[in-house]
Design a protein around this motif. Structure first.
Motif, PDB file in Angstrom:
ATOM      1  N   TYR A  10       0.829  -1.209   0.000  1.00 32.67           N
ATOM      2  CA  TYR A  10       0.000   0.000   0.000  1.00 32.67           C
ATOM      3  C   TYR A  10       0.866   1.264   0.000  1.00 32.67           C
ATOM      4  CZ  TYR A  10      -3.624  -3.306   1.266  1.00 32.67           C
ATOM      5  OH  TYR A  10      -4.478  -4.384   1.267  1.00 32.67           O
ATOM      6  N   TRP A  11       0.481   2.190  -0.853  1.00 35.55           N
ATOM      7  CA  TRP A  11       1.094   3.507  -0.893  1.00 35.55           C
ATOM      8  C   TRP A  11       0.155   4.496  -0.208  1.00 35.55           C
ATOM      9  CZ3 TRP A  11       5.877   4.564  -3.127  1.00 35.55           C
ATOM     10  CH2 TRP A  11       6.433   3.532  -3.916  1.00 35.55           C
ATOM     11  N   ARG A  12       0.736   5.444   0.509  1.00 38.51           N
ATOM     12  CA  ARG A  12      -0.060   6.495   1.126  1.00 38.51           C
ATOM     13  C   ARG A  12       0.483   7.852   0.674  1.00 38.51           C
ATOM     14  NH1 ARG A  12      -0.850   6.873   7.571  1.00 38.51           N
ATOM     15  NH2 ARG A  12       1.240   7.762   7.488  1.00 38.51           N
ATOM     16  N   PHE A  13      -0.395   8.643   0.100  1.00 35.18           N
ATOM     17  CA  PHE A  13      -0.065   9.993  -0.387  1.00 35.18           C
ATOM     18  C   PHE A  13      -0.768  11.001   0.519  1.00 35.18           C
ATOM     19  CE2 PHE A  13       0.215   7.049  -3.828  1.00 35.18           C
ATOM     20  CZ  PHE A  13       1.185   7.514  -4.708  1.00 35.18           C
ATOM     21  N   GLU A  14      -0.011  11.928   1.090  1.00 37.92           N
ATOM     22  CA  GLU A  14      -0.572  12.956   1.964  1.00 37.92           C
ATOM     23  C   GLU A  14      -0.445  14.315   1.284  1.00 37.92           C
ATOM     24  OE1 GLU A  14      -1.843  12.578   5.038  1.00 37.92           O
ATOM     25  OE2 GLU A  14      -1.184  10.584   5.689  1.00 37.92           O
ATOM     26  N   PHE A  15      -1.550  15.058   1.236  1.00 35.41           N
ATOM     27  CA  PHE A  15      -1.574  16.381   0.605  1.00 35.41           C
ATOM     28  C   PHE A  15      -2.069  17.408   1.623  1.00 35.41           C
ATOM     29  CE2 PHE A  15      -2.355  13.211  -2.648  1.00 35.41           C
ATOM     30  CZ  PHE A  15      -1.577  13.609  -3.723  1.00 35.41           C
ATOM     31  N   GLU A  16      -1.409  18.541   1.681  1.00 36.32           N
ATOM     32  CA  GLU A  16      -1.878  19.644   2.528  1.00 36.32           C
ATOM     33  C   GLU A  16      -1.742  20.948   1.764  1.00 36.32           C
ATOM     34  OE1 GLU A  16      -0.607  21.834   6.695  1.00 36.32           O
ATOM     35  OE2 GLU A  16      -0.707  19.639   6.666  1.00 36.32           O
ATOM     36  N   ALA A  17      -2.805  21.757   1.801  1.00 38.65           N
ATOM     37  CA  ALA A  17      -2.815  23.035   1.088  1.00 38.65           C
ATOM     38  C   ALA A  17      -3.763  23.986   1.794  1.00 38.65           C
ATOM     39  CB  ALA A  17      -3.259  22.840  -0.364  1.00 38.65           C
ATOM     40  N   ASN A  18      -3.682  25.269   1.410  1.00 37.66           N
ATOM     41  CA  ASN A  18      -4.634  26.214   1.992  1.00 37.66           C
ATOM     42  C   ASN A  18      -6.055  25.909   1.531  1.00 37.66           C
ATOM     43  OD1 ASN A  18      -4.145  27.052  -0.680  1.00 37.66           O
ATOM     44  ND2 ASN A  18      -4.344  29.228  -0.181  1.00 37.66           N
ATOM     45  N   ALA A  19      -6.203  25.384   0.308  1.00 34.95           N
ATOM     46  CA  ALA A  19      -7.497  24.971  -0.241  1.00 34.95           C
ATOM     47  C   ALA A  19      -7.225  24.146  -1.484  1.00 34.95           C
ATOM     48  CB  ALA A  19      -8.376  26.182  -0.569  1.00 34.95           C
ATOM     49  N   PHE A  20      -8.250  23.425  -1.945  1.00 34.40           N
ATOM     50  CA  PHE A  20      -8.115  22.584  -3.126  1.00 34.40           C
ATOM     51  C   PHE A  20      -9.223  22.891  -4.133  1.00 34.40           C
ATOM     52  CE2 PHE A  20      -5.951  20.238   0.197  1.00 34.40           C
ATOM     53  CZ  PHE A  20      -4.830  19.729  -0.446  1.00 34.40           C
ATOM     54  N   LEU A  21      -8.900  22.685  -5.397  1.00 34.35           N
ATOM     55  CA  LEU A  21      -9.883  22.834  -6.459  1.00 34.35           C
ATOM     56  C   LEU A  21     -10.688  21.548  -6.616  1.00 34.35           C
ATOM     57  CD1 LEU A  21      -7.433  24.479  -9.022  1.00 34.35           C
ATOM     58  CD2 LEU A  21      -9.185  25.681  -7.687  1.00 34.35           C
ATOM     59  N   HIS A  22     -11.781  21.643  -7.324  1.00 33.87           N
ATOM     60  CA  HIS A  22     -12.625  20.480  -7.574  1.00 33.87           C
ATOM     61  C   HIS A  22     -11.844  19.415  -8.350  1.00 33.87           C
ATOM     62  CE1 HIS A  22     -16.783  18.944  -9.173  1.00 33.87           C
ATOM     63  NE2 HIS A  22     -16.313  18.195  -8.191  1.00 33.87           N
ATOM     64  N   HIS A  23     -11.778  18.215  -7.816  1.00 32.21           N
ATOM     65  CA  HIS A  23     -11.060  17.070  -8.382  1.00 32.21           C
ATOM     66  C   HIS A  23      -9.540  17.254  -8.398  1.00 32.21           C
ATOM     67  CE1 HIS A  23     -14.650  15.238 -10.860  1.00 32.21           C
ATOM     68  NE2 HIS A  23     -14.801  15.134  -9.545  1.00 32.21           N
ATOM     69  N   MET A  24      -9.034  18.248  -7.709  1.00 28.82           N
ATOM     70  CA  MET A  24      -7.589  18.531  -7.776  1.00 28.82           C
ATOM     71  C   MET A  24      -6.754  17.346  -7.318  1.00 28.82           C
ATOM     72  SD  MET A  24      -5.622  21.776  -6.106  1.00 28.82           S
ATOM     73  CE  MET A  24      -3.854  21.769  -5.764  1.00 28.82           C
ATOM     74  N   ILE A  25      -7.091  16.731  -6.190  1.00 32.74           N
ATOM     75  CA  ILE A  25      -6.293  15.611  -5.684  1.00 32.74           C
ATOM     76  C   ILE A  25      -6.350  14.441  -6.649  1.00 32.74           C
ATOM     77  CG2 ILE A  25      -5.976  13.955  -3.817  1.00 32.74           C
ATOM     78  CD1 ILE A  25      -5.196  16.705  -3.016  1.00 32.74           C
ATOM     79  N   ARG A  26      -7.520  14.104  -7.132  1.00 36.65           N
ATOM     80  CA  ARG A  26      -7.659  12.968  -8.045  1.00 36.65           C
ATOM     81  C   ARG A  26      -6.915  13.218  -9.353  1.00 36.65           C
ATOM     82  NH1 ARG A  26     -13.919  11.925  -8.347  1.00 36.65           N
ATOM     83  NH2 ARG A  26     -13.205  10.382  -9.888  1.00 36.65           N
ATOM     84  N   ASN A  27      -6.857  14.461  -9.797  1.00 35.99           N
ATOM     85  CA  ASN A  27      -6.104  14.773 -11.012  1.00 35.99           C
ATOM     86  C   ASN A  27      -4.597  14.753 -10.754  1.00 35.99           C
ATOM     87  OD1 ASN A  27      -8.453  15.065 -12.526  1.00 35.99           O
ATOM     88  ND2 ASN A  27      -8.651  17.234 -12.049  1.00 35.99           N
ATOM     89  N   LEU A  28      -4.192  15.208  -9.578  1.00 36.21           N
ATOM     90  CA  LEU A  28      -2.783  15.078  -9.203  1.00 36.21           C
ATOM     91  C   LEU A  28      -2.382  13.602  -9.112  1.00 36.21           C
ATOM     92  CD1 LEU A  28      -2.506  17.785  -6.395  1.00 36.21           C
ATOM     93  CD2 LEU A  28      -1.484  17.901  -8.671  1.00 36.21           C
ATOM     94  N   MET A  29      -3.259  12.790  -8.528  1.00 34.27           N
ATOM     95  CA  MET A  29      -2.962  11.362  -8.412  1.00 34.27           C
ATOM     96  C   MET A  29      -2.810  10.710  -9.779  1.00 34.27           C
ATOM     97  SD  MET A  29      -2.468  10.193  -5.379  1.00 34.27           S
ATOM     98  CE  MET A  29      -2.523   8.477  -5.925  1.00 34.27           C
ATOM     99  N   GLY A  30      -3.660  11.070 -10.723  1.00 40.84           N
ATOM    100  CA  GLY A  30      -3.533  10.512 -12.065  1.00 40.84           C
ATOM    101  C   GLY A  30      -2.171  10.785 -12.656  1.00 40.84           C
ATOM    102  N   CYS A  31      -1.654  11.992 -12.434  1.00 43.73           N
ATOM    103  CA  CYS A  31      -0.339  12.345 -12.970  1.00 43.73           C
ATOM    104  C   CYS A  31       0.793  11.674 -12.198  1.00 43.73           C
ATOM    105  CB  CYS A  31      -0.169  13.865 -12.948  1.00 43.73           C
ATOM    106  SG  CYS A  31      -1.239  14.746 -14.106  1.00 43.73           S
ATOM    107  N   LEU A  32       0.690  11.605 -10.879  1.00 41.67           N
ATOM    108  CA  LEU A  32       1.728  10.944 -10.089  1.00 41.67           C
ATOM    109  C   LEU A  32       1.822   9.464 -10.430  1.00 41.67           C
ATOM    110  CD1 LEU A  32       1.097  12.644  -6.628  1.00 41.67           C
ATOM    111  CD2 LEU A  32       3.153  12.890  -8.039  1.00 41.67           C
ATOM    112  N   VAL A  33       0.683   8.822 -10.623  1.00 41.23           N
ATOM    113  CA  VAL A  33       0.690   7.404 -10.992  1.00 41.23           C
ATOM    114  C   VAL A  33       1.307   7.212 -12.377  1.00 41.23           C
ATOM    115  CG1 VAL A  33      -0.806   5.467 -11.588  1.00 41.23           C
ATOM    116  CG2 VAL A  33      -1.196   6.731  -9.474  1.00 41.23           C
TER     117      VAL A  33
END
Length: 274
Positions: free
Chosen positions: A195-218
């Motif tokens: 299992y991989w665990r990705f932790e993200f912290e920001a002042n705020a996020f855009l709609h689908h931002m994490i899922r789109n970042l994950m697509g690129c990281l993968v």
């Protein structure tokens, strides 16, 4: 999963303001925000609060989540003239909630506290299974890839994202945020067995931002793109430049971060599980 939709008009202040920490499994719901169908986490929580309080209660949350996205510690607040001990708000509300939603804590807060506006940061976690076989027991609670991932490459790609940037390339078309500029302060990536665990912290996020970042990281982790490709995607400021949106299954809203003077709990038991 976003800070995109606008909050309704502020609730009139009556009596006292209460903050709740709420956890939920997002698989059976159409996201957080109330919908005409009534099949959202907010709808179920507000019905439970109304059943316990014997009168309607409206809530405002720290960060709305999409369908299928889970919450480890969503924070909401509401105003009420009903006097109840904090433990009663927890036990009483949970009595009327389904098993996949639970109030973790309740606490009176000053009138100036606002679950969304008082948050100084927000945290998300993505749990990803790397295995030739799809998940079973953890289906719906983890994302899945069957190709091996390169952690060094993903770390290098993530480094391009830290700081204040225009994240338009990672923004859903329906995003309503006033600005695509956000400050991403942390991305931690670690592996525990399969299992991989990705932790993200920001002042705020855009709609689908994490899922789109994950697509690129993968994509980078699977060797389908060089780590420096992430910098090119970011600079393009175009959704077309990025990878497809990744599945919501393994995404968890860890919760908001508040200044210490509010005195709110910083963690719940589910943090250890996830």
């Amino acid at each position: 999963m976003s800070e995109t939709a606008r909050d309704p008009a502020p609730v009139a202040r009556t009596g006292r303001r209460i903050a709740l920490g709420v956890s939920y499994d997002g698989r059976g719901y159409q996201g957080w925000q109330s919908q005409p169908s009534g099949q959202t986490v907010q709808d179920r929580l507000e019905r439970a609060l109304a059943d316990f309080a014997c009168k309607p209660i409206s809530t405002l949350c720290a960060g709305r989540t999409d369908a299928g996205v889970h919450g480890l510690m969503q924070v909401v607040h509401f105003d009420t003239d009903i006097e109840r001990a904090p433990a009663s708000w927890v036990r009483g509300t949970n009595r009327f909630l389904p098993p996949d939603i639970a109030v973790q804590w309740a606490q009176p807060v000053p009138a100036g506290f606002h679950a969304r506006a008082s948050a100084i940061a927000r945290r998300y976690r993505y749990v990803l299974l790397e295995s030739p076989v799809r998940p079973s027991l953890e289906a719906g609670r983890v994302g899945w890839v069957f190709r091996p991932l390169d952690g060094v490459a993903m770390h290098a790609a993530a480094a391009h994202l830290i700081g204040e940037h225009d994240f338009s390339s990672f923004r859903a078309a329906e995003c309503q945020a006033a600005s695509p500029v956000k400050t991403l302060t942390r991305i931690d990536i670690e592996r525990r067995g399969a299992y991989w665990r990705f932790e993200f912290e920001a002042n705020a996020f855009l709609h689908h931002m994490i899922r789109n970042l994950m697509g690129c990281l993968v994509r980078v982790g699977q060797g389908l793109a060089h780590p420096d490709w992430m910098r090119e995607v970011l600079a393009a400021r175009s959704r077309d430049a990025a990878a497809p949106t990744f599945a919501p299954d393994g995404l968890y809203f860890v919760g908001p971060v508040y200044a210490p003077h509010w005195g709110l709990p910083e963690r719940v038991a589910a943090y250890d599980w996830a």
